[in-house]
Write an enzyme that holds these catalytic residues in place. Sequence first.
Site, mmCIF file in Angstrom:
data_model
loop_
_atom_site.group_PDB
_atom_site.id
_atom_site.type_symbol
_atom_site.label_atom_id
_atom_site.label_comp_id
_atom_site.label_asym_id
_atom_site.label_seq_id
_atom_site.Cartn_x
_atom_site.Cartn_y
_atom_site.Cartn_z
ATOM 1 N N GLU A 31 46.341 30.362 42.589
ATOM 2 C CA GLU A 31 47.312 29.405 43.096
ATOM 3 C C GLU A 31 47.883 28.547 41.963
ATOM 4 O O GLU A 31 49.089 28.293 41.913
ATOM 5 C CB GLU A 31 46.669 28.485 44.140
ATOM 6 C CG GLU A 31 46.110 29.223 45.347
ATOM 7 C CD GLU A 31 44.638 29.562 45.202
ATOM 8 O OE1 GLU A 31 43.907 29.424 46.186
ATOM 9 O OE2 GLU A 31 44.226 29.974 44.093
ATOM 10 N N THR A 74 15.434 56.025 43.885
ATOM 11 C CA THR A 74 15.869 54.635 44.058
ATOM 12 C C THR A 74 16.990 54.544 45.081
ATOM 13 O O THR A 74 16.969 53.687 45.976
ATOM 14 C CB THR A 74 16.335 54.056 42.713
ATOM 15 O OG1 THR A 74 15.243 54.111 41.782
ATOM 16 C CG2 THR A 74 16.793 52.614 42.862
#
Length: 375
Positions: free
Chosen positions: A52, A299
């Site tokens: 912004e 994993t």
Amino acid sequence: MVRDGFMQRARELAEHGRYTAAPNPLVGAVVVRDDEVVGEGWHARAGGPHAEVVALESSGVAARGAALYVTLEPCNHQGKTPPCTDAILRAGIERVVAGHLDPNQKMRGRSIALLREAGVGVEVLGDDAFERQNEQFAHFMRTGRPFVHVKLATTLDGKIAARGSERITGEQARMRVHELRAEAGAVLVGAGTARADDPLLTARDLPEDPPPIVRTVLDPNLTLRPDCQLVQTAHSDPVVVFAANSGDESKAKGLRERGVEVVRAPVTGPEGELDLGFVLEELGGRGVRGVLVEGGGETAGRFVGAKLADKLTLFYAPRALGVGGVPLMGSLCSPDIETAPRFCVESVERFGEDVALTLYPAKPEREEDRVHRAG
């Protein structure tokens, strides 16, 4: 260009920070006056100006009486940078259109209320597409845990390796993995992958250098070698090793002396596996908002089996290994198809000869849908 076109432009601008903004969200902003774009901006890096502010500064005096289109609710708190709401009010913006509200429940809607009280017209689209663009930021704000993105490279018959550290996919797919690392901000592998592949786990060869990647290893018995690439580069890029509570403290001391952070973690199950929930909580406490789980199959299977995988990307190479290959998720064990983890395909992309499937966990199936499918 109508409202939707200005918001689409803001989304496009936000993507400029895809590989550099972590752990902050992706935000793009457009300032519009008399249906003409007079300023644009995006958030590039943590600690840098917000989208912004960049857009307002680029528009100058033309911002007074203009409209601001921004992908995420502006902030109204002092962090590394001043509140964006202050800049919006100083610039004289008359109308703000935001893609979605801040996912942080403590901040959600506060900026909107502040701007409205100051006389600024505010519209919130609440479009899921804007939140999906910031999926890991939104997930972290809601749960305090990193967004878990599991990535695996596999053959057509679901094998991730033949022997040693042979690569399965081609160069274009590997470059995409570097982008995914930068996007996540953290990478996680098991001790077996760290030993076999000796990976560096950094994000390289990108147009802009991303912030340092938090490189994470699950290593219950502290088998990481002092001469491996991760340890040798720990002073320049952070390395966090999770080890079992009980273990050789001399190994831990040696790694810490080389710049590695060793975190003792509880173990679960008869195999003495590290508690993944604890691992994610610890990483979240360090500000890690996204983690790319790269391997290996054991994993990855644990994260999927524990329903901790928020997203999957599978890179398929046009090869087949047969019975001698390492399975895709060797630690995953579902007793039947009904209880097996379910995913929905979000996209299919081609990278050279390889194909990447991006998937998300399927939403729980309704009882009436199960009855219909069974019938």
